[in-house]
Write an enzyme that holds these catalytic residues in place. Structure first.
Site, PDB file in Angstrom:
ATOM      1  N   HIS A  42      14.882 -22.500  28.827  1.00  0.00           N
ATOM      2  CA  HIS A  42      16.088 -21.943  29.450  1.00  0.00           C
ATOM      3  C   HIS A  42      16.522 -20.645  28.746  1.00  0.00           C
ATOM      4  CE1 HIS A  42      16.846 -25.104  32.379  1.00  0.00           C
ATOM      5  NE2 HIS A  42      16.486 -25.966  31.455  1.00  0.00           N
ATOM      6  N   GLY A 132       7.095 -32.121  40.221  1.00  0.00           N
ATOM      7  CA  GLY A 132       8.327 -32.539  39.561  1.00  0.00           C
ATOM      8  C   GLY A 132       8.146 -32.969  38.127  1.00  0.00           C
ATOM      9  N   GLY A 134       7.668 -30.878  35.496  1.00  0.00           N
ATOM     10  CA  GLY A 134       8.018 -29.855  34.526  1.00  0.00           C
ATOM     11  C   GLY A 134       6.823 -29.081  34.012  1.00  0.00           C
ATOM     12  N   SER A 137       4.279 -26.813  38.788  1.00  0.00           N
ATOM     13  CA  SER A 137       3.457 -26.948  39.992  1.00  0.00           C
ATOM     14  C   SER A 137       3.800 -25.866  41.011  1.00  0.00           C
ATOM     15  CB  SER A 137       3.656 -28.338  40.611  1.00  0.00           C
ATOM     16  OG  SER A 137       5.020 -28.581  40.907  1.00  0.00           O
ATOM     17  N   ASP A 182       6.960 -19.010  34.128  1.00  0.00           N
ATOM     18  CA  ASP A 182       5.932 -19.829  34.771  1.00  0.00           C
ATOM     19  C   ASP A 182       4.876 -18.976  35.460  1.00  0.00           C
ATOM     20  OD1 ASP A 182       7.547 -21.827  33.900  1.00  0.00           O
ATOM     21  OD2 ASP A 182       8.214 -22.485  35.881  1.00  0.00           O
ATOM     22  N   TYR A 238      20.774 -26.634  37.821  1.00  0.00           N
ATOM     23  CA  TYR A 238      20.118 -25.429  37.313  1.00  0.00           C
ATOM     24  C   TYR A 238      20.954 -24.173  37.577  1.00  0.00           C
ATOM     25  CZ  TYR A 238      16.300 -22.066  36.541  1.00  0.00           C
ATOM     26  OH  TYR A 238      15.537 -21.024  36.103  1.00  0.00           O
TER      27      TYR A 238
END
Length: 394
Positions: A42, A132, A134, A137, A182, A238
């Site tokens: 984060h 899902g 983490g 994906s 990512d 989020y």
């Protein structure tokens, strides 16, 4: 430990699925890996540092032109139905829009932002990156789509431009205001290495992962443990935390929390309010931990890296409040298991995975302890870094 399907087997499965779905053989293909973030959670949307590693779990996409003005895409993934979509090729007069099924929006977003003309094609997507979990994906699907389009059109993008295009696709078509980590690591991963990413300048540094001074004869690996608790980041959690960070930066008078410091945070604690203060405290301390972790690896101080990973988890649990009982339980198990240097939750949170730095020779015993003591059913992988996305010769 979970036996991971090899990339050649995954490609063969995708080719066979394409042939069954469309009645011919694919001509071009691409693969893009998922990722695990070693530390720096984060921090990406706060202009900070992150330190991910590409892992040998992949999305694979194969296909060919179909001689029509239609794009037809199918998948065998465990996603919402229907698992095959068909739509017109995009144009300025007829742009793509979001819709159902939701999984197709990740592909559509990349198609929408791809700057070169695209003719009609058929494609099949398959993935063994847990949904899902983490492990990114969604970015894996975005990056494999863009890499497939490069193969199909013969038009190559710079890696940073490709990552930014895929990030934009997720922002605009999946409505997820993600950072850049990512997509960057899926594009730029290197074997046996992790990638330090400066999310402000977009500069990167490849850091080789080796054993430490205390473990000359014992290599290390990263153990990824999926809690099998699935999370959904499309809700309010989020965006709320992202907004808290931006509010903290505004009240501190800085462009982003990258420019903040502990003294300023403490001085403004009352004005920030307890929740925003805690979010800011996590981000500022996590950015510092990330740079310290890279130094620890470069100096082969694995105990220090492990300590930083544990600190990161506590911060994510108590300050950023994105952990959950299952992730905490898994970290607690690893803390008392021999052969583990450190562990932490990884990914957006609210479920998914932990990552642990372990002695490779003791990994099977560590996995055994996790299966014996975890209250639910865990899935365990032992990984080293792999190369990023590329085209596949079929």
């Amino acid at each position: 430990m979970e036996v991971v399907e090899s990339l050649p087997d995954l490609v063969l499965k995708c080719k066979n699925a394409f042939a069954k779905e469309f009645g011919c053989d694919p001509i071009v293909g691409a693969k893009a890996p998922g990722r695990v973030n070693i530390i720096g959670e984060h921090t990406d949307y706060n202009d900070g540092y992150v330190f991910p590693m590409a892992i040998p779990l992949y999305s694979v996409m194969v296909g060919r032109y179909n001689g029509t003005s239609k794009i037809r895409i199918a998948t065998s993934a465990e996603v919402d139905n229907p698992k095959r979509v068909e739509f017109d090729t995009p144009s300025k007069e007829n742009p793509l829009t979001q819709g159902e099924p939701k999984w197709a929006n990740y592909v559509k977003g990349v198609l929408h932002h791809f700057s070169h003309d695209i003719s009609g094609f058929d494609a099949f997507i398959i993935s063994n990156v847990p949904l899902g979990g983490g492990l990114s994906s969604s970015a894996s699907v975005e990056v494999v789509t863009c890499t497939f389009l490069e193969a199909l059109t013969g038009k190559s993008l710079l890696l940073a431009d490709k990552a930014l295009l895929c990030q934009k696709a997720e922002h605009t078509f999946a409505n997820m205001p993600c950072g850049i980590m990512d997509q960057f690591i899926s594009c730029m991963g290197k074997a046996n290495s992790a990638l330090l990413i400066d999310c402000r300048s977009l500069e990167t540094k490849t850091v080789t992962l080796e054993g430490g001074k205390s473990d000359v004869d014992d290599s290390v690996a990263f153990l990824v443990v999926n809690s099998n608790v699935k999370h959904q980041l499309s809700g309010s959690e989020y965006p709320q935390r992202r907004g808290d960070c931006f509010k903290a930066a505004e009240l501190l008078g800085v462009k982003s929390l990258r420019d903040a410091n502990m003294t300023a945070l403490r001085d403004k604690r009352d004005e920030l309010g307890e929740r925003v203060y805690k979010r800011g405290l996590h981000v500022v301390s996590e950015i510092e931990r990330c740079t310290k972790a890279v130094k620890a690896i470069e100096e082969r101080q694995l105990e220090e890296l492990g300590r930083l990973m544990y600190q990161s988890h506590v911060s994510l649990r108590d300050l950023y409040e994105v952990s959950c009982p299952e992730l905490d339980e898994l970290v607690d198990i690893t803390m008392i298991t021999p052969g583990v240097y450190g562990s932490r939750m990884t990914g957006g949170g609210f479920g998914g995975c932990i990552v642990a730095l372990v002695k490779a020779s003791q990994a099977p015993k560590i996995v055994e302890e996790i299966h014996k003591n975890y209250s639910k059913k865990a899935t365990c992988y032992v990984f080293n870094g792999v190369d990023g996305a590329s085209q596949i010769q079929l």
